[in-house]
Write an enzyme that holds these catalytic residues in place. Structure first.
Site, short mmCIF file in Angstrom:
data_model
loop_
_atom_site.label_atom_id
_atom_site.label_comp_id
_atom_site.label_asym_id
_atom_site.label_seq_id
_atom_site.Cartn_x
_atom_site.Cartn_y
_atom_site.Cartn_z
N ASP A 37 0.86 -1.18 0.00
CA ASP A 37 0.00 0.00 0.00
C ASP A 37 0.90 1.24 0.00
O ASP A 37 1.70 1.43 0.92
CB ASP A 37 -0.89 -0.02 1.25
CG ASP A 37 -2.01 1.01 1.18
OD1 ASP A 37 -2.08 1.75 0.19
OD2 ASP A 37 -2.80 1.07 2.14
N ASP A 40 -2.90 2.45 -6.18
CA ASP A 40 -1.84 2.58 -5.18
C ASP A 40 -1.69 1.37 -4.27
O ASP A 40 -1.07 1.46 -3.20
CB ASP A 40 -2.07 3.83 -4.32
CG ASP A 40 -3.39 3.78 -3.56
OD1 ASP A 40 -4.20 2.89 -3.84
OD2 ASP A 40 -3.61 4.65 -2.70
N GLU A 41 -2.24 0.23 -4.67
CA GLU A 41 -2.05 -0.97 -3.86
C GLU A 41 -2.06 -2.22 -4.74
O GLU A 41 -2.64 -2.23 -5.82
CB GLU A 41 -3.10 -1.08 -2.76
CG GLU A 41 -4.51 -1.20 -3.26
CD GLU A 41 -5.52 -1.41 -2.13
OE1 GLU A 41 -5.20 -2.17 -1.19
OE2 GLU A 41 -6.61 -0.81 -2.21
#
Length: 413
Positions: free
Chosen positions: A28, A121-122
């Protein structure tokens, strides 16, 4: 407190079949959008940075410096400015965020072919059996964190656990720049104190029902049999029962692909000016079309989203005879959808999206139950494709504001 139903010793209980031993890594990126802005603007580092839209929009991301003032994603920009009036507010740059996200996903793929991007974003990575190549799970995680910092200059948090949902929870355990490894033998103890609110998918309304039962932790949930949860809450209850026992049979889905792309804007002032709304649609169609062409994908279904002044929202969708990534086709279709909507009051938000990347031409969107039929003959011409390619190339070289379509020359953004 509600008393769990008694379980007779003679009552057969389903066996808790444990999945094969796995190591799932969840990565993350910390305050991703805000961190990218601080990366690109060194003078903003160490200062509260808030990424979001206009005054009446919402916060997309907040740096950790901004979070100390109570600013969080999804709160209104107006509220954020009251909490942190001295913060640095920026509209952000999605193309830049997507560029860095691609670099991160490519880097993860160099460690294992089993990578699943979960969002911009992960991502998940199946780290099972990688010890011979990269050492212990901790060594692997530290190496990935170092590579990301050296490659894109950003920090990330990593969690490793035997199953997927626990890996996600673990990655949030020591943020920012965190690392938490949950060993298989430690799972029962970890679950015993884990609040059910931390389980992905347990929302506010579900929590209210759980509170009535006195269920606050996974240990509390374990006191009720599977049959109770399934009977009381259906699939959601069954999912909770499994998570409370640390069960998650999902693997890392390497076949992940984007299912849709959209753009939307909240106005500074509500409006029912259709020409102004169409100019916004053109800007949004350009953002969506550019994103599709960069990803090399095309969609069949165009969706228009409107939110009225009283905050009620509607969507209208239409399927095309051929998949498209053309800005003009997306724009034309969105305008036709808008023309068919009677504006019963002024509009505070408008948006357009493209989806249905891989279904047949007869598949219609089920949004609001109003697909609206197919758009006849809407196929991009060679001239339109050449124009899109030329604009993309100029913007890639000189920036997204380097060139503007003629219809937007007098458009005050």
């Amino acid at each position: 407190m509600h008393t769990p139903p008694a379980i007779s010793p003679d009552t057969p209980q389903p066996a808790l079949s444990q999945p094969p031993q796995r190591r799932i890594l969840h990565l993350d990126m910390d305050a991703f959008f805000a961190s990218v802005e601080q990366l690109d603007h060194p003078e903003w580092r160490g200062k509260p940075v808030i990424v979001g839209g206009r005054e009446r929009g919402v916060v997309s991301a907040a740096s950790y410096e901004a979070r100390t003032f109570g600013v969080r994603s999804a709160i209104p920009i107006a509220r954020a400015k009251k909490l942190c009036p001295h913060g640095i507010y920026t509209r952000g740059n999605m193309a830049r965020y997507a560029e860095i996200s691609r670099q991160i996903m490519n880097l993860l793929s160099s460690y294992s072919p089993l990578v699943e991007p979960a969002s911009i974003d992960e991502a998940y990575l199946d780290a099972s059996g990688l010890e011979r190549l990269f050492g212990s799970p901790r060594d692997l995680a530290l190496r990935i964190k170092q590579d990301i910092r050296q490659t894109v200059g950003l920090a990330c948090s990593i969690g490793i656990a035997p199953v997927k949902f626990l890996a996600k929870i673990a990655s949030d355990h020591n943020k920012p720049d965190g690392l938490f490894i949950l060993e298989p033998d430690d799972v029962p103890g970890f679950l015993s104190t884990l609040p059910v609110a931390r389980i992905p998918g347990v929302g506010k309304r579900f929590l209210e029902e759980l509170e009535k039962l006195g269920v606050r932790t996974c240990r509390d949930a374990q006191q009720y049999p599977q049959s109770f949860w399934e009977r009381r809450f259906g699939k959601g209850g069954l999912s909770l029962w499994r998570r409370a026992h640390g069960l998650d049979g999902r693997g890392v889905e390497t076949g992940y692909e984007a299912k849709s792309e959209s753009a939307e804007n909240t106005f500074a002032e509500d409006t029912d000016d259709r020409e102004l709304l169409k100019k916004w649609l053109l800007r949004q169609a350009e953002r969506v079309g550019t994103g599709q062409r960069r990803m090399g994908v095309k969609g069949r279904t165009v969706t228009l989203k409107l939110k009225y002044a009283d905050f009620t929202a509607i969507t209208r969708s239409r399927s095309l005879p051929e998949p498209t990534d053309s800005t003009e086709i997306i724009f034309q279709t969105a305008c036709e959808l808008l023309d068919a909507v009677p504006l019963r009051q002024k509009v505070r938000l408008i948006g357009v999206g493209l989806s249905n990347y891989d279904r047949g031409p007869q598949q219609l969107s089920l949004l609001d139950g109003s697909a609206g039929g197919q758009t006849g003959g809407k196929v991009a011409t060679e001239k339109q494709r050449n124009l899109d390619r030329a604009l993309d190339a100029l913007r890639d070289k000189f920036g997204r504001d380097a060139i503007t379509r003629g219809r937007l020359f007098d458009f005050d953004k």
